[in-house]
Design a protein around this motif. Structure first.
Motif, mmCIF file in Angstrom:
data_model
loop_
_atom_site.group_PDB
_atom_site.id
_atom_site.type_symbol
_atom_site.label_atom_id
_atom_site.label_comp_id
_atom_site.label_asym_id
_atom_site.label_seq_id
_atom_site.Cartn_x
_atom_site.Cartn_y
_atom_site.Cartn_z
ATOM 1 N N ASP A 592 -13.440 -9.843 10.964
ATOM 2 C CA ASP A 592 -13.419 -9.433 9.620
ATOM 3 C C ASP A 592 -13.666 -7.850 9.712
ATOM 4 O OD1 ASP A 592 -13.418 -11.949 8.695
ATOM 5 O OD2 ASP A 592 -15.493 -12.058 8.090
ATOM 6 N N ARG A 615 -8.864 -20.306 7.515
ATOM 7 C CA ARG A 615 -9.756 -19.704 6.883
ATOM 8 C C ARG A 615 -9.316 -18.537 6.285
ATOM 9 N NH1 ARG A 615 -13.166 -15.130 8.157
ATOM 10 N NH2 ARG A 615 -15.370 -15.269 7.444
ATOM 11 N N THR A 620 -13.746 -16.496 2.498
ATOM 12 C CA THR A 620 -14.307 -17.356 3.427
ATOM 13 C C THR A 620 -14.313 -18.888 3.318
ATOM 14 O OG1 THR A 620 -16.615 -17.694 2.656
ATOM 15 C CG2 THR A 620 -16.073 -15.802 4.074
ATOM 16 N N ARG A 662 -19.644 -18.863 7.325
ATOM 17 C CA ARG A 662 -20.016 -17.497 6.389
ATOM 18 C C ARG A 662 -20.782 -16.771 7.132
ATOM 19 N NH1 ARG A 662 -18.756 -17.426 0.762
ATOM 20 N NH2 ARG A 662 -20.799 -16.138 0.512
#
Length: 662
Positions: A592, A615, A620, A662
Motif C-alpha cells: 500500500d 483485493r 481493502t 486490514r
C-alpha cells in the motif's frame, strides 16, 4: 503560508512522507555516500516505473491523440544556437549573497521566505490559530531567526506584505533589492542583510570536442532542437499546417539554491510540445469546440498586480471570448493540460492556472499561463503554456538564412501593389565597391513605411541617406541615378509566412512529486494503524499494478503463483510477488505504501478449485473468482473502463480474511 492536507483531510506531514519515499526507494539523493550534491536525485524502481507510466499516459494523451511528430534531439547545444535564441543573455535568475557566511540566496525566494515568516509571527502574536504544518515550519524558522520573534504587525504592513507575495514573480533584480532594503530583510541564519541581487545565468557551460574550441551548453529546454528541425518536420508532414512536434528528454538548469526535493532540481525530465500555427488564422483551433465548456480555475495577471490571489472558475470558451486567454489554440491546450492532470490523479481542488506578469514573462513569450499544483511547499509551477509568437523561428532564420517558413500556394493569385526598390546594378557596384552588398541589403530590407519616406526624400533631394552597419560613419548616400523607388504591381501565387508557436511545457519530476502528495493518506484516518501509509495512485500510473501473495510457503503453492504471474504478464499487467514470512496483512501494508492498487491472494482454496481473491488497495475489500476472470477484471480496472464498484457488483465478495488483511 498555505497548509495542505492528504486525501482524508488530515494535515500532511511532509517530513514523514519524504522518509517513506526514500525508504521505499522512490528516489534517493545522488552520490549520497559521497555526501551528495544538492539538486541531484536518483530514481529507484518504483520511481522509475511511476515516471515511465506518467510519460506513457502523456504520450497517449498528447502525441497520439493530437497526431504530433515526436523528435529526440541532442542535449549538447552549441553556444551560437543559444546565443541566437536569447538564452545566453537572458536566461537568468536573481541571486544575492550573505556577506557573513557566504550563503548564496535566490533573491525572490529569500524575500518570500522572510515575509512569510513575519506574517506567521504576526498571526501567532494575534493569538490566531496556526495549522499543525504551518506551526511546525514557524518553529523551525524561529530557531534560526535572530530578532524575529512573534511580533504583531500593523494592519497596513500586513497588507503590504500580502500584496508583495501576490506578485513576487513580477519583480526584477533592482526591485527585489529595494524590497530587501525597505523592509530590512535579513538572512535567518546570520541576521545579516544580503548583498544587492545580481543576474545569474542558469545554463551549464561546457566545451564540445577535444580542442575545446567549440563552446556549448547543456540544454535548458528541449524546444530549440524542435525549432531547428522545423523545415524538415514540415516536409515530413507534407507541408500541411498547422502541426505539432513533441519531445521528451532531460534538461539542465544550474539552480541557485535547490530546495524542496524533487520540486527544484538541476537535472530534470521535460515533455514539451511546439504547436505551429498560421498567425493570420487568429490562432484558432479546429477542436476548440470539444473543450470550450471545460471550466478552469484561473488567476489572471490583473488580479496579481492588484495584490490579490483571488481565483475564479470560468469556462475556457468564455475566457477566450472575453480576451482573458489570448487565443483558441492557447485555450485549447490549457483545457487539455487540465484533462491530463485530472487523468493522472491530481487533486482538482489543488490546481490553478496562473497568468504570467510582464516582468516574469520569458523573453520569447507574448502570453503565458502556468498550471500550478498546491503542495506542502505552496503553489508549484508544473506546466507552462506559452505563446512564443514567431520569435524562435525568426531569429534562427535571420542568423542562418535557413528557410524556416511556410510556403503556401494560393488558390486565387493575389495582385499586390507596393513600393519596390530598383537598383542600377551596372553603376551601383563600381560606385560603392566593397560596401555595395551591405548597402543593397539595407535597401532591400526596408519596410513599405520606410520606402515611402525614402521615395519622398529621393524626389525632394535627389538622393537618400541610409543607415548601414559596417560602412564608414555608418551612413551611405545613394543618388537617384543609382536608385528608383516606385509603386509597381506584382502577382503573388505563393504566400510565405513564419508560423507562430504555442508551447505547452511539462516538468515531469514536479508533476510526479505533486501527484504523490495528492494521493497520499494514512489508515489512521480510518481508525487503523497510524504507520500504515497509503499512496492511492490511479491504476494506470501505479508503479506496480498487482501484488501476488501466496498464503503459504509450501511447495504446492509455487506452480499456482507462477500460473497467476504468467497470466498477468500475458495481459501486459505489471506485478510482483511477496512470499516473505510476514503476515498477509503486513505484506499488503508494505505494498500500500508503494501504491500497488490490487492484490491477488493464492490460498488453500486455490489448490482445490483454482480460484483466487482480488483485493482493492483503498477499500481493502475483496472479491473471489477463477484466475481468468480476476485477470480480466484487473485489465478493465487498469484501462479505466470499469471501477472497483463495477467489479464488486459482478464478482462474488470474499470476507473471510477481511480483518487479517486490514
Amino acid at each position: 503560508m498555505s497548509t495542505t492536507t492528504d486525501i482524508k483531510g488530515q494535515p500532511l506531514d511532509r517530513a514523514f512522507l519524504d522518509g517513506l519515499l526514500r525508504r521505499r526507494l522512490f528516489y534517493t539523493p545522488s552520490f549520497e555516500i559521497y555526501n551528495g550534491v544538492s539538486g541531484l536525485y536518483d530514481y529507484g524502481p518504483p520511481g522509475c516505473a511511476l515516471q515511465a507510466n506518467i510519460i506513457d499516459l502523456w504520450r497517449k494523451h498528447f502525441i497520439l491523440e493530437e497526431d504530433m511528430l515526436e523528435v529526440d534531439c541532442t542535449v549538447l547545444t552549441p553556444h551560437e544556437v543559444l546565443k541566437t535564441s536569447g538564452h545566453v543573455d537572458k536566461f537568468a535568475d536573481w541571486m544575492c549573497k550573505d556577506p557573513k557566511n557566504g550563503d548564496i540566496l535566490r533573491a525572490d525566494h529569500f524575500v518570500e521566505d522572510v515575509l512569510e515568516t513575519r506574517l506567521r509571527g504576526d498571526k501567532e502574536a494575534r493569538g490566531e490559530k496556526i495549522e499543525e504544518k504551518e506551526e511546525s515550519d514557524a518553529k523551525k524558522k524561529k530557531k534560526k531567526t535572530k530578532g524575529q520573534e512573534a511580533i504583531k504587525l500593523d494592519d497596513e504592513v500586513v497588507k503590504e506584505y500580502e500584496s508583495i507575495l501576490a506578485q513576487i514573480d513580477n519583480y526584477n533584480g533592482e526591485q527585489l533589492g529595494e524590497l530587501i532594503k525597505k523592509y530590512d530583510l535579513r538572512n535567518p541564519a546570520t541576521g545579516v542583510q544580503p548583498t544587492p541581487p545580481v543576474a545569474f545565468n542558469l545554463m551549464f557551460q561546457t566545451s564540445i570536442g577535444p580542442s575545446s574550441n567549440l563552446p556549448g551548453y547543456l540544454r535548458p529546454e528541449t524546444a530549440q532542437g524542435q525549432f531547428l528541425n522545423f523545415h524538415k518536420l514540415l516536409e515530413f508532414n507534407t507541408g500541411q499546417m498547422p502541426f505539432a512536434s513533441a519531445s521528451i528528454g532531460k534538461s539542465y538548469r544550474n539552480e541557485i539554491s535547490p530546495r524542496a526535493g524533487l520540486l527544484r532540481v538541476r537535472e530534470f525530465l521535460m515533455a514539451e510540445i511546439e504547436h505551429f500555427v498560421d498567425p493570420e488564422g487568429h490562432k484558432k483551433h479546429h477542436r476548440f469546440g470539444e473543450v470550450e465548456d471545460i471550466e478552469l480555475v484561473l488567476l489572471d495577471r490583473e488580479t496579481q498586480l492588484s495584490g490579490q490571489t483571488t481565483l475564479r472558475k470560468i469556462a475556457i470558451g468564455k475566457a477566450v471570448k472575453d480576451g482573458l486567454v489570448d487565443n483558441e489554440t492557447l485555450g485549447y491546450f490549457l483545457a487539455r493540460i487540465h484533462l491530463f492532470l485530472k487523468k493522472l490523479g491530481i487533486d482538482q481542488s489543488k490546481v490553478r492556472f496562473r497568468q504570467h506578469m510582464a516582468n516574469e514573462m520569458a523573453h520569447y513569450a507574448t502570453d503565458c499561463w502556468d498550471a500550478e499544483l498546491l503542495t506542502s511547499t505552496g503553489w508549484v509551477e508544473c506546466v507552462g503554456c506559452a505563446d512564443r509568437s514567431a520569435y524562435d523561428l525568426s531569429v534562427h532564420a535571420k542568423k542562418t538564412g535557413a528557410p524556416l517558413v511556410v510556403r503556401e500556394r494560393l488558390e486565387t493569385p493575389k495582385v499586390i501593389e507596393e513600393l519596390q526598390v530598383e537598383i542600377e546594378k551596372k553603376k551601383f557596384g563600381p560606385a560603392f565597391k566593397k560596401d555595395a552588398r551591405a548597402i543593397e541589403t539595407a535597401l532591400l530590407d526596408t519596410t513599405q513605411e520606410q520606402r515611402e519616406k525614402l521615395a519622398k526624400e529621393l524626389e525632394e533631394n535627389g538622393k537618400v541617406i541610409l543607415d548601414v552597419a559596417g560602412v564608414a560613419d555608418g551612413k551611405a548616400e545613394v543618388g537617384k541615378d543609382l536608385l528608383k523607388i516606385e509603386f509597381r504591381k506584382r502577382t503573388e501565387n505563393v504566400r510565405e509566412y513564419t508560423p507562430n508557436v504555442i508551447e505547452p511545457s511539462f516538468g515531469i519530476g514536479r508533476i510526479l512529486y505533486s501527484l504523490i502528495e495528492h494521493v497520499y493518506w494514512s489508515r489512521a484516518s480510518d481508525g487503523g494503524d497510524e504507520a500504515r501509509s497509503v499512496l492511492s495512485f490511479p491504476p494506470a500510473v501505479a508503479p506496480t499494478k498487482v501484488l501476488v501473495v501466496p498464503l503459504s510457503a509450501k511447495e504446492e503453492f509455487r506452480p499456482l503463483v507462477r500460473q497467476v504471474l504468467q497470466k498477468l504478464r500475458a495481459a501486459g499487467i505489471s506485478s510482483r510477488v511477496d512470499d516473505s514470512s510476514a503476515s498477509i496483512g503486513k505484506r499488503y501494508a508494505r505494498n500500500d505504501e508503494l501504491g500497488t492498487p490490487f492484490g491477488i491472494t493464492v490460498d488453500f482454496q486455490t489448490i482445490k478449485d483454482g480460484s483466487v481473491t482480488l483485493r482493492d488497495r483503498d477499500s481493502t475489500r475483496q472479491v473471489r473468482a477463477d484466475m481468468d476472470k480476476i485477470v480480466s477484471a484487473i485489465q478493465t480496472l487498469v484501462s479505466d473502463s470499469k471501477t472497483w464498484q463495477d467489479v464488486e457488483s459482478e464478482l462474488p465478495k470474499f470476507e473471510t480474511q477481511e480483518l487479517e488483511i486490514r
